[in-house]
Design a protein around this motif. Structure first.
Motif, PDB file in Angstrom:
ATOM      1  N   PRO B 260      -2.301   2.692   0.640  1.00 45.21           N
ATOM      2  CA  PRO B 260      -1.332   3.426   1.619  1.00 45.21           C
ATOM      3  C   PRO B 260      -2.020   4.422   2.258  1.00 45.21           C
ATOM      4  N   GLY B 261      -1.702   4.348   3.525  1.00 49.54           N
ATOM      5  CA  GLY B 261      -2.258   5.419   4.436  1.00 49.54           C
ATOM      6  C   GLY B 261      -3.367   5.143   5.317  1.00 49.54           C
ATOM      7  N   THR B 262      -4.086   3.913   4.847  1.00 48.09           N
ATOM      8  CA  THR B 262      -5.174   3.669   5.637  1.00 48.09           C
ATOM      9  C   THR B 262      -5.021   2.445   6.483  1.00 48.09           C
ATOM     10  N   GLU B 263      -3.470   2.177   6.834  1.00 47.90           N
ATOM     11  CA  GLU B 263      -3.395   1.190   7.874  1.00 47.90           C
ATOM     12  C   GLU B 263      -3.961   1.437   9.025  1.00 47.90           C
ATOM     13  N   GLY B 264      -3.969   2.586   9.741  1.00 46.81           N
ATOM     14  CA  GLY B 264      -4.595   2.969  10.933  1.00 46.81           C
ATOM     15  C   GLY B 264      -6.116   2.720  10.978  1.00 46.81           C
ATOM     16  N   LEU B 265      -6.618   2.856   9.695  1.00 51.10           N
ATOM     17  CA  LEU B 265      -8.359   2.535   9.852  1.00 51.10           C
ATOM     18  C   LEU B 265      -8.450   1.062   9.946  1.00 51.10           C
ATOM     19  N   LEU B 266      -7.429   0.269   9.466  1.00 49.34           N
ATOM     20  CA  LEU B 266      -7.770  -1.124   9.416  1.00 49.34           C
ATOM     21  C   LEU B 266      -7.562  -1.486  10.920  1.00 49.34           C
ATOM     22  N   PHE B 293     -14.142   5.796  21.306  1.00 48.97           N
ATOM     23  CA  PHE B 293     -13.427   6.298  19.923  1.00 48.97           C
ATOM     24  C   PHE B 293     -14.082   5.526  18.857  1.00 48.97           C
ATOM     25  N   TYR B 294     -14.090   4.346  19.253  1.00 46.46           N
ATOM     26  CA  TYR B 294     -14.209   3.269  17.926  1.00 46.46           C
ATOM     27  C   TYR B 294     -15.815   3.469  17.625  1.00 46.46           C
ATOM     28  N   ALA B 295     -16.774   3.880  18.301  1.00 41.87           N
ATOM     29  CA  ALA B 295     -18.221   3.881  18.007  1.00 41.87           C
ATOM     30  C   ALA B 295     -18.336   4.857  16.696  1.00 41.87           C
ATOM     31  N   SER B 296     -17.469   5.625  16.384  1.00 41.45           N
ATOM     32  CA  SER B 296     -17.804   6.417  15.213  1.00 41.45           C
ATOM     33  C   SER B 296     -17.344   5.734  13.823  1.00 41.45           C
ATOM     34  N   PHE B 297     -16.926   4.466  14.050  1.00 35.45           N
ATOM     35  CA  PHE B 297     -16.519   3.924  12.592  1.00 35.45           C
ATOM     36  C   PHE B 297     -17.197   2.805  12.482  1.00 35.45           C
ATOM     37  N   SER B 298     -17.661   2.724  11.051  1.00 38.28           N
ATOM     38  CA  SER B 298     -18.249   1.395  10.621  1.00 38.28           C
ATOM     39  C   SER B 298     -17.338   0.172   9.777  1.00 38.28           C
ATOM     40  N   GLY B 340       1.234   9.170  10.227  1.00 33.81           N
ATOM     41  CA  GLY B 340       1.861   8.089  10.783  1.00 33.81           C
ATOM     42  C   GLY B 340       1.942   7.742  12.172  1.00 33.81           C
ATOM     43  N   THR B 341       1.733   8.882  12.987  1.00 32.13           N
ATOM     44  CA  THR B 341       1.685   8.828  14.389  1.00 32.13           C
ATOM     45  C   THR B 341       0.529   8.121  15.098  1.00 32.13           C
ATOM     46  N   ASP B 342      -0.678   8.768  14.243  1.00 31.06           N
ATOM     47  CA  ASP B 342      -2.089   8.326  14.567  1.00 31.06           C
ATOM     48  C   ASP B 342      -2.155   6.647  14.436  1.00 31.06           C
ATOM     49  N   THR B 343      -1.529   6.385  13.129  1.00 31.86           N
ATOM     50  CA  THR B 343      -1.567   4.917  12.454  1.00 31.86           C
ATOM     51  C   THR B 343      -0.838   4.177  13.862  1.00 31.86           C
ATOM     52  N   LEU B 344       0.206   4.416  14.452  1.00 27.53           N
ATOM     53  CA  LEU B 344       0.925   3.496  15.290  1.00 27.53           C
ATOM     54  C   LEU B 344       0.232   3.815  16.479  1.00 27.53           C
ATOM     55  N   VAL B 345      -0.622   4.671  17.067  1.00 31.35           N
ATOM     56  CA  VAL B 345      -1.522   4.684  18.231  1.00 31.35           C
ATOM     57  C   VAL B 345      -2.535   3.734  18.016  1.00 31.35           C
ATOM     58  N   ALA B 346      -3.098   3.815  16.770  1.00 29.53           N
ATOM     59  CA  ALA B 346      -4.293   2.778  16.666  1.00 29.53           C
ATOM     60  C   ALA B 346      -3.602   1.354  16.621  1.00 29.53           C
ATOM     61  N   SER B 550       1.510   2.865  33.184  1.00 25.98           N
ATOM     62  CA  SER B 550       0.309   3.515  33.837  1.00 25.98           C
ATOM     63  C   SER B 550      -0.600   4.062  32.758  1.00 25.98           C
ATOM     64  N   GLN B 551      -0.081   4.631  31.686  1.00 28.51           N
ATOM     65  CA  GLN B 551      -0.698   4.932  30.645  1.00 28.51           C
ATOM     66  C   GLN B 551      -1.582   3.886  29.714  1.00 28.51           C
ATOM     67  N   ARG B 552      -2.624   4.123  29.399  1.00 30.31           N
ATOM     68  CA  ARG B 552      -3.274   3.314  28.122  1.00 30.31           C
ATOM     69  C   ARG B 552      -4.066   4.287  27.464  1.00 30.31           C
ATOM     70  N   GLY B 553      -3.355   4.738  26.386  1.00 38.40           N
ATOM     71  CA  GLY B 553      -3.895   5.860  25.708  1.00 38.40           C
ATOM     72  C   GLY B 553      -4.836   4.989  24.445  1.00 38.40           C
ATOM     73  N   ALA B 554      -6.054   5.749  24.288  1.00 37.83           N
ATOM     74  CA  ALA B 554      -6.826   5.110  23.219  1.00 37.83           C
ATOM     75  C   ALA B 554      -6.479   6.136  22.087  1.00 37.83           C
ATOM     76  N   PRO B 555      -6.656   5.543  21.131  1.00 43.52           N
ATOM     77  CA  PRO B 555      -6.603   6.386  19.788  1.00 43.52           C
ATOM     78  C   PRO B 555      -7.396   7.600  19.726  1.00 43.52           C
ATOM     79  N   SER B 556      -6.919   8.604  19.212  1.00 36.78           N
ATOM     80  CA  SER B 556      -7.671   9.791  18.974  1.00 36.78           C
ATOM     81  C   SER B 556      -8.064  10.511  17.913  1.00 36.78           C
ATOM     82  N   ALA B 557      -7.329   9.964  16.681  1.00 29.14           N
ATOM     83  CA  ALA B 557      -7.637  10.151  15.572  1.00 29.14           C
ATOM     84  C   ALA B 557      -7.452   9.128  14.754  1.00 29.14           C
ATOM     85  N   ALA B 558      -8.128   9.178  13.529  1.00 24.69           N
ATOM     86  CA  ALA B 558      -7.867   8.030  12.488  1.00 24.69           C
ATOM     87  C   ALA B 558      -8.135   8.799  11.100  1.00 24.69           C
TER      88      ALA B 558
END
Lengths: 170, 727
Positions: B260-266, B293-298, B340-346, B550-558
């Motif tokens: 639970p709570g790691t859906e955004g990471l996936l 943004f994605y660079a810092s994740f493995s 929750g919001t960050d997860t949905l942005v991802a 017009s906006q294509r927001g990248a995720p900013s936090a996970a």
């Protein structure tokens, strides 16, 4: 002595069976109801002597599953212009003046699991009297037929109507 | 005649048998004719009226079968673009709201202390003057908490509260606030989009419970049917990523359990793979922001944190980017966390990466119809909690409630009760005596929705506005809430009277529609259009062109989700989920919905605790044992139901039961799991994180008696056991 008792018991049993059978044949008939109407309405008078068409009052039969009882307003369309009143028509006027519906006792009633429609049977050319009897000759309206399944099925068989369960049970 | 004792008994016996014959007494049925026949009514022939269902926030079109002035049956409106003739159990059961024996039958005032729940009747005139004079006495402090009513009523509420310098909050626990916040970040769009499930070939859902209660379940249920079986050439595939096997997950081709709570990471891991393998359609300019943004994740670290194997992540990513029209959605337990919001942005980012925006089978943005004054911006729980904050906006003032029940839907740990206690006057307009209404000083009951005029502007699909008309004569001495507010405006005088000068709410609805039609189809006679709208059930038009974004927001936090309660002391995740029939408790006073078996466990008429069988056995808990679930904020007791679809470290309990008020069918039945929750909020959206509390369990040693439909021979009982949640 013993014999008398035996006869008495036999008579009792037979009597009970007859009463039971008679009641069973009546089944859903509310046969106490017909002389307990709030107003002693006579079909003999209206349909017989006055020759009023059944559908003049039972207007639903042509267009609805139920034949419907006439509204008090419909009774008054004629009764408003009658000069002479009887004790029974006085009752009608009282209902009308009080703006109260007449609480007729229901004589014909089918269980919930049967769907019957007047409209279709009239469309098929049946006359009211075919099922309800000649009410124009009855001062009090009894229940004319048993309206049980066997009675319906008989008629459907005679007339080549559908015998599918879903015709009436849906 | 010498009658022997034995013969005597025989005769008596026969007599007794005779007395059991079918009696001819009893009640005779009556045939009651009309006094004056109604021209539009033929006895025995039904009239169907089109209206709008208000049992949840979706606003499906309905048609109501009315015979002799009684509503008999409700079906979906085949013309309405949202539900196309389908209707869910809530809508079907709304008749039990109309005929509910516990409806408030007239205006009431408090009798005794506030919250005692004792009321006595008060005449309408007096009730109105008390309410209006209280408003006049507290300029600027009045607060109205209403369910979202997008349409004329929202306009009326907003205008009224603005003119008297008060505040209106449109609040509903199921409003998917995080989704709105995330869409604003990702797409820069304020309204809900249409998720075109019907044309999707690969649906990747992160916990979105779209088959039970997400946004518009009937709409999605029908679209899902078309996605799976509506196209001869392709059957859409569907993968659900979710910690527990919900009803929706059970329908999927594959269920991927996750911590639970790691859906955004996936979602981040999948996004990273899409970019790495060069399968994105993003314009170059946008790409760098995503890459950064994605660079810092493995991937392996994410596999470790989510509990989803690395090869599964790779498989999901490949399935997703090779699909002809993929779609990723998120909701439910994934969005009800502190992140929750960050997860949905991802998750939104995945859609941006494969470029399915405004394409068939993707996310499409249709601007809602330009219906006048229809916006009902829904607030999160945070906005309500701010009422008791330092500003103390509501204290010593007038608190009004319209079909919102915060005392049930907000956990006691939020101390929201304070707001009620500090208010000078609490006024409720609800037709039912729910927990919040029971705390009112004054109840001015609204009609049930089947007795009222109204409209409902639909969001998320092609523009549509449903028009609601009364289908029956009001059963009780209630008044439409619109009339109450117009009446209050009239008493107030001044600006508010000028702005709201309609004599009654029906006229106001009609005038709003007149303006609307005049702008849409100038020169057309209004009367004909109005009658057509009443017949059809509203106004809608075929899908036009979607609005480009017009906006294509990248995720900013996970960030991983935060949980309340230490893992050592509270070893279990806890997830209270809205139940299929009762939703967030609104359905609890409808016996048909109480009787609706939970699709996964078949429990009816009560609460239960879902525990993984292995875990339960470790604790020595047999099925049906009463178990105590304890959080840092409270405890509840309910019977155990073995649920292999839960991971060993997750306990789930349905929301909806445990009412302390709300009528004979709801009161004292089961428990309310919301009582356990910590007041944790998903900051960007201000929504309560219902999945963020940890719990522990204890045996009670007692047996409960849950009623499971699939256990033959178990009759339903009047009371299921389970104590009150103590907060």
């Amino acid at each position: 002595m013993r014999k008398w008792v035996g006869v008495l018991l036999a008579l009792l049993v037979i009597g009970v069976a007859i009463i039971w059978g008679a009641l069973y044949a009546q089944s859903t008939a509310d046969f106490m109801g017909h002389d307990r109407q709030p107003i002693a309405f006579s079909h003999q008078r209206h349909a017989g002597e006055l020759q009023i068409d059944c559908l003049f009052c039972h207007r639903g039969a042509r267009i609805s599953p139920v034949a419907s009882v006439p509204s008090v307003y419909l009774c008054m369309t004629c009764h408003r212009s009658l000069k002479e009143q009887t004790p029974e028509t006085e009752k009608l006027l009282a209902y009308w003046n009080d703006k109260e519906p007449i609480p007729w006792v229901r004589l014909q009633r089918l269980p919930d699991f049967v769907q019957f429609t007047h409209e279709m049977h009239l469309d098929a050319g049946f006359q009211c009297a075919d099922c309800h009897g000649e009410v124009e000759r009855m001062s009090q309206t009894p229940r004319a037929a048993t309206f049980e399944m066997g009675w319906c099925i008989d008629c459907h068989e005679r007339n080549g109507a559908s015998l599918d369960c879903f015709t009436c049970h849906y | 005649m010498d009658l022997k004792r034995r013969d005597f008994l025989k005769v008596v016996g026969l007599g007794a048998a005779g007395s059991m014959l079918p009696g001819c007494g009893g009640e005779t049925a009556k045939l009651i004719p009309y006094v004056l026949p109604d021209e539009e009514i033929v006895p025995g022939v039904a009239n169907w009226y089109a209206s709008v269902c208000r049992e949840c926030e979706a606003g499906c079109g309905i048609i109501v079968r009315v015979m002799e002035g009684r509503a008999r049956k409700i079906e979906g409106n085949p013309d309405h673009p949202l539900n196309r003739g389908k209707l869910c159990a809530l809508g079907q059961a709304s008749l039990q709201g109309l005929y509910n024996p516990d409806r408030i039958r007239g205006p009431l005032q408090r009798d005794g202390e506030r919250g005692e729940g004792r009321f006595k009747p008060i005449p309408w005139e007096e009730a109105m003057s008390r309410w209006v004079s209280a408003l006049q006495k507290h300029p600027g402090g009045a607060v109205l908490i209403s369910r979202p009513v997008p349409g004329t009523l929202a306009g009326l509420f907003s205008t009224f509260m603005k003119e008297i310098s008060g505040t209106v909050f449109f609040y509903e626990p199921s409003a998917e606030r995080p989704l709105r916040a995330a869409n604003r970040k990702s797409f820069g769009i304020d309204f809900l989009p249409d998720y075109d499930l019907a044309n999707t070939t690969y649906l990747l859902s992160f916990g979105a419970p779209f088959l039970s209660h997400w946004l518009s379940p009937v709409h999605f249920g029908a679209a899902y049917g078309r996605m799976r079986q509506g196209r001869p050439e392709v059957r859409g595939r569907f993968v659900q990523v979710e910690p527990r096997l919900s009803l929706t997950a059970a329908s999927a081709d594959r269920w991927v359990p996750i911590r639970p709570g790691t859906e955004g990471l996936l979602a981040v891991a999948i996004g990273r793979l899409i970019l790495e393998e060069g399968r994105t359609n993003l314009p170059r300019g946008d790409r760098s922001r995503f890459e950064k943004f994605y660079a810092s994740f493995s991937i392996d670290r994410i596999a470790n944190e989510t509990g989803v194997a690395e090869e599964e992540i790779v498989r999901l990513a490949r399935e997703f980017y090779t699909a002809a029209s993929p779609l990723a959605i998120g909701g439910g337990i994934a969005s009800e966390q502190t992140n929750g919001t960050d997860t949905l942005v991802a998750i939104n980012a995945l859609n941006l990466l494969v470029g399915n925006i405004n394409r068939p089978g993707g996310i499409r943005f249709f601007r809602p119809s330009d219906f006048p004054a229809s916006s009902a911006e829904v607030v999160g729980e945070q906005a309500l909690l701010d009422l008791k904050g330092p500003s103390k906006k509501a204290s010593r003032s007038v608190l009004m409630l319209y079909q919102a029940n915060p005392l049930y839907t907000l956990p006691p740990s939020t101390q929201f009760r304070q707001v009620f206690e500090e208010a000078d006057l609490v006024v409720s307009f609800s037709p039912f005596l729910d927990e919040s209404t029971a705390m009112a000083d004054l109840i001015l009951p609204d009609h049930f929705f089947l007795e009222s005029w109204g409209d409902h502007v639909t969001e998320g699909i092609a523009p549509a506005a449903g028009l609601a008309q009364p289908v029956v004569i009001p059963r009780y001495d209630t008044r439409p809430v619109g009339d109450l507010f117009l009446g209050a405006a009239n008493r107030f005088g001044g600006g508010v009277k000028e702005r709201l000068s309609w004599t009654d709410y029906r006229t106001m609805v009609r005038e709003q529609w007149r303006d609307f039609f005049d702008r849409r189809q100038p020169g057309q006679p209004f009367e004909a259009a109005w009658v057509e709208a009443l017949q059809k059930g509203g106004w809608w038009k075929p899908e036009g062109k979607p609005v480009s974004i017009s906006q294509r927001g990248a995720p900013s936090a996970a960030e991983p989700a935060r949980f309340e309660g230490s893992e050592k002391e509270f070893p279990f995740y806890f997830y209270p989920f809205p139940s299929m029939g009762l939703h967030y408790g609104q359905g609890a006073n409808r016996p048909w919905l109480q009787e609706l078996p939970d699709p996964m466990t078949t429990v009816v008429w009560g609460s239960w605790v879902e525990i993984n069988p292995k875990t339960a056995q470790e604790y020595g808990l047999a099925e049906r044992d009463l178990v105590r679930v304890i959080s840092p904020y409270g405890e509840i007791e309910a019977p155990v139901v073995y649920f292999p679809g839960n991971p060993p470290d997750l306990i789930s309990v349905p929301i909806g039961q445990g009412h302390r008020a709300y009528g004979r069918y709801a009161e004292g039945r089961g428990v309310n799991p919301l009582a356990l929750l910590a007041p944790l909020i998903d900051a960007p959206s201000g929504a309560l994180a219902t999945g963020a509390t940890r719990v522990r369990i204890e045996r009670t040693g007692r047996k409960g008696r849950p009623v499971l439909v699939d256990q033959t021979g178990q009759g339903t009982r009047r009371h299921t056991e389970g104590g009150e949640g103590e907060a």
